[in-house]
Design a protein around this motif. Structure first.
Motif, PDB file in Angstrom:
ATOM      1  N   TYR A  76       0.799  -1.224   0.000  1.00  0.00           N
ATOM      2  CA  TYR A  76       0.000   0.000   0.000  1.00  0.00           C
ATOM      3  C   TYR A  76       0.833   1.276   0.000  1.00  0.00           C
ATOM      4  CZ  TYR A  76      -4.130  -2.842   0.987  1.00  0.00           C
ATOM      5  OH  TYR A  76      -5.152  -3.765   0.911  1.00  0.00           O
ATOM      6  N   GLY A  77       2.095   1.189   0.431  1.00  0.00           N
ATOM      7  CA  GLY A  77       2.923   2.394   0.500  1.00  0.00           C
ATOM      8  C   GLY A  77       2.459   3.379   1.553  1.00  0.00           C
ATOM      9  N   TRP A  78       1.843   2.893   2.615  1.00  0.00           N
ATOM     10  CA  TRP A  78       1.328   3.786   3.660  1.00  0.00           C
ATOM     11  C   TRP A  78       2.450   4.441   4.461  1.00  0.00           C
ATOM     12  CZ3 TRP A  78      -2.781  -0.378   5.213  1.00  0.00           C
ATOM     13  CH2 TRP A  78      -3.924  -0.206   4.422  1.00  0.00           C
ATOM     14  N   VAL A  79       3.549   3.719   4.689  1.00  0.00           N
ATOM     15  CA  VAL A  79       4.690   4.265   5.424  1.00  0.00           C
ATOM     16  C   VAL A  79       5.962   3.847   4.699  1.00  0.00           C
ATOM     17  CG1 VAL A  79       3.569   4.294   7.688  1.00  0.00           C
ATOM     18  CG2 VAL A  79       4.782   2.236   6.950  1.00  0.00           C
ATOM     19  N   THR A  80       7.050   4.553   4.997  1.00  0.00           N
ATOM     20  CA  THR A  80       8.355   4.165   4.467  1.00  0.00           C
ATOM     21  C   THR A  80       8.973   3.102   5.377  1.00  0.00           C
ATOM     22  OG1 THR A  80       9.568   5.832   5.728  1.00  0.00           O
ATOM     23  CG2 THR A  80       8.668   6.504   3.590  1.00  0.00           C
ATOM     24  N   SER A 134       1.936  -1.083  17.047  1.00  0.00           N
ATOM     25  CA  SER A 134       2.517  -0.287  15.964  1.00  0.00           C
ATOM     26  C   SER A 134       1.509  -0.045  14.847  1.00  0.00           C
ATOM     27  CB  SER A 134       3.749  -0.996  15.394  1.00  0.00           C
ATOM     28  OG  SER A 134       4.695  -1.258  16.405  1.00  0.00           O
ATOM     29  N   ALA A 135       0.478  -0.877  14.779  1.00  0.00           N
ATOM     30  CA  ALA A 135      -0.588  -0.659  13.795  1.00  0.00           C
ATOM     31  C   ALA A 135      -1.203   0.723  13.951  1.00  0.00           C
ATOM     32  CB  ALA A 135      -1.668  -1.739  13.940  1.00  0.00           C
ATOM     33  N   ALA A 136      -1.293   1.228  15.187  1.00  0.00           N
ATOM     34  CA  ALA A 136      -1.891   2.540  15.426  1.00  0.00           C
ATOM     35  C   ALA A 136      -1.071   3.650  14.768  1.00  0.00           C
ATOM     36  CB  ALA A 136      -2.021   2.795  16.926  1.00  0.00           C
ATOM     37  N   PHE A 137       0.255   3.503  14.765  1.00  0.00           N
ATOM     38  CA  PHE A 137       1.135   4.484  14.121  1.00  0.00           C
ATOM     39  C   PHE A 137       0.827   4.562  12.630  1.00  0.00           C
ATOM     40  CE2 PHE A 137       4.910   5.466  11.696  1.00  0.00           C
ATOM     41  CZ  PHE A 137       5.509   6.522  12.373  1.00  0.00           C
ATOM     42  N   ILE A 138       0.707   3.399  12.001  1.00  0.00           N
ATOM     43  CA  ILE A 138       0.438   3.362  10.559  1.00  0.00           C
ATOM     44  C   ILE A 138      -0.932   3.949  10.266  1.00  0.00           C
ATOM     45  CG2 ILE A 138       0.195   1.825   8.577  1.00  0.00           C
ATOM     46  CD1 ILE A 138       2.119  -0.093  10.215  1.00  0.00           C
ATOM     47  N   GLY A 139      -1.928   3.547  11.052  1.00  0.00           N
ATOM     48  CA  GLY A 139      -3.270   4.091  10.857  1.00  0.00           C
ATOM     49  C   GLY A 139      -3.321   5.587  11.065  1.00  0.00           C
ATOM     50  N   TYR A 140      -2.531   6.088  12.021  1.00  0.00           N
ATOM     51  CA  TYR A 140      -2.511   7.529  12.297  1.00  0.00           C
ATOM     52  C   TYR A 140      -1.980   8.302  11.098  1.00  0.00           C
ATOM     53  CZ  TYR A 140      -1.565  11.956  14.661  1.00  0.00           C
ATOM     54  OH  TYR A 140      -1.536  13.289  15.012  1.00  0.00           O
ATOM     55  N   ALA A 147      -5.920   5.383  13.283  1.00  0.00           N
ATOM     56  CA  ALA A 147      -5.222   4.648  14.347  1.00  0.00           C
ATOM     57  C   ALA A 147      -6.177   3.712  15.066  1.00  0.00           C
ATOM     58  CB  ALA A 147      -4.590   5.636  15.327  1.00  0.00           C
ATOM     59  N   ALA A 148      -7.396   4.198  15.351  1.00  0.00           N
ATOM     60  CA  ALA A 148      -8.376   3.372  16.055  1.00  0.00           C
ATOM     61  C   ALA A 148      -8.802   2.178  15.209  1.00  0.00           C
ATOM     62  CB  ALA A 148      -9.595   4.216  16.437  1.00  0.00           C
ATOM     63  N   VAL A 149      -9.082   2.409  13.932  1.00  0.00           N
ATOM     64  CA  VAL A 149      -9.537   1.331  13.054  1.00  0.00           C
ATOM     65  C   VAL A 149      -8.434   0.294  12.853  1.00  0.00           C
ATOM     66  CG1 VAL A 149     -10.178   0.802  10.672  1.00  0.00           C
ATOM     67  CG2 VAL A 149     -11.314   2.662  11.887  1.00  0.00           C
TER      68      VAL A 149
END
Length: 405
Positions: free
Chosen positions: A270-274, A295-301, A309-311
């Protein structure tokens, strides 16, 4: 001598504590908020703190029942500690109890990760908390070992269970890995069935069925309909939810096992984060009081702010917790079989050895400094001799690490 005979004669599958009034959901929420606030250092710390809270201090469950939950959590996908929390909540108050306990246990680390994420995307790379982590590591190892020590006294009744626990400890250290874990648990179940299956003279007890809780409200459709009114894009949130739910149900063997899958999905796919952001997210996950999967919350944020982050967090923790509850219902139906009880005796011993192995692995990550050994010994003594709660020990160890390392 008399104490040893008395312990060996005690039934290995001890009955639950006396059936008292159902535990209030507010009480469960308070207990697991405290668990969530003090579980620095990874999933094994949360397991140890959970066992201390529900089995040692409040006697809501027996150590054997906690080990049964840990056994189930270790063979199912998802974050192992959160699966155990779901099992405990379900055992005490049904589905509602599981939902409350999981939400309360995850909330502190989720809020910490939100704060870290906001600071990270405003000021850049966060490196100041490494010294705190170095002080926390030896205290974490002591918390895990203290939990194993207490469970040994409660669950190991003869030399055969002790031998299974020691063998599991050695194998977990010499041949770490998911395949070893599954083979070890299967062999321990077979050994328990062979060694303890003939001891059918134990009086048959029927443990209290899980206390039924109110069904979890079905509000997902209403929430989804309200998202556009809040200025949020349902498509993005649904994509986050689906991605992390899929990873949750494929995550066997603990949080660190899913890191390659996480990189493939959120960086390459998805390229959401580096890649650098993913590494920093995992590092910050270790500094929160909970599982590294937060750490999922960081990516969602980064993708969709607080709602993202919540989802992402719901997707990471909820599906595996729901699967644990479904399997816990099945376990409650079959656990009173003599063959199942015998197999569980062997599996408990193996899981106990695996917990002790985790303490060794965590201890190896401590800084090679005399203070690390001192913090370990002090924490271990405070937990066992004076029964000091981890809520006081872990922050103090972190403060010492900040000052010394």
């Amino acid at each position: 001598m008399h104490a040893r005979v008395k312990r060996a004669a005690a039934p290995a599958d001890a009955a639950a504590p006396a059936d008292a009034a159902p535990v209030a959901l507010a009480t469960l929420c308070a207990i697991f908020l405290k668990v969530g606030c003090t579980s620095f250092g990874g999933f094994m710390v949360m397991i140890g703190v959970t066992e201390d809270a529900v089995a040692q201090r409040r006697k809501l469950m027996t150590p054997q029942q906690v080990l049964d939950g840990l056994t189930l959590a270790s063979v199912l996908p998802g974050p192992m500690a959160i699966n155990l929390v779901a099992y405990v909540g379900y055992h005490l108050r049904g589905a509602a109890g599981a939902a409350v306990c999981v939400g309360a246990a995850v909330a502190p680390s989720f809020l910490c990760m939100l704060a870290f994420s906001a600071a990270y995307f405003r000021w850049g790379h966060v490196a100041a908390l490494g010294q705190v982590f170095m002080g926390v590591v030896p205290a974490v190892a002591a918390i895990i070992l203290a939990a194993a020590w207490r469970m040994w006294g409660a669950c190991v009744g003869d030399w055969r269970e002790g031998a299974l626990a020691v063998a599991a400890l050695a194998l977990a250290l010499l041949l770490p890995g998911l395949h070893t874990t599954f083979l070890m648990l299967a062999a321990a179940a077979l050994a328990g069935w062979r060694c303890f299956g003939g001891a059918a003279t134990e009086r048959r007890r029927t443990a209290p069925a899980p206390r039924a809780g109110a069904p979890v409200p079905r509000r997902a459709a209403l929430l989804l309909a309200a998202l556009p009114l809040l200025g949020l894009a349902p498509g993005v949130l649904l994509k986050l939810l689906a991605a992390f739910a899929g990873m949750s149900l494929l995550m066997f063997g603990g949080g660190y096992v899913f890191i390659p899958m996480l990189q493939h999905t959120v960086v390459d796919g998805y390229g959401w984060v580096t890649r650098r952001e993913l590494v920093d997210a995992l590092a910050m996950g270790q500094l929160t009081p909970g599982p590294v999967a937060i750490s999922a919350a960081f990516i969602g944020y980064k993708v969709a702010g607080v709602a993202g982050a919540a989802v992402a967090s719901v997707g990471m923790f909820a599906p595996a917790a729901a699967l644990t509850v479904a399997c816990a219902r099945l376990l409650e139906r079959v656990r009173h079989s003599a063959a199942v009880r015998a197999a569980l005796r062997g599996v408990r011993a193996a899981v106990l050895g695996m917990v002790a192995a985790a303490a060794v692995v965590v201890g190896k990550a401590a800084a090679p400094h005399w203070l690390s050994l001192a913090l370990f010994a002090l924490t271990f003594g405070l937990l066992l001799r004076y029964r000091v709660e981890a809520v006081w020990v872990v922050p103090a160890a972190g403060a010492i690490g900040l000052l010394v390392f």
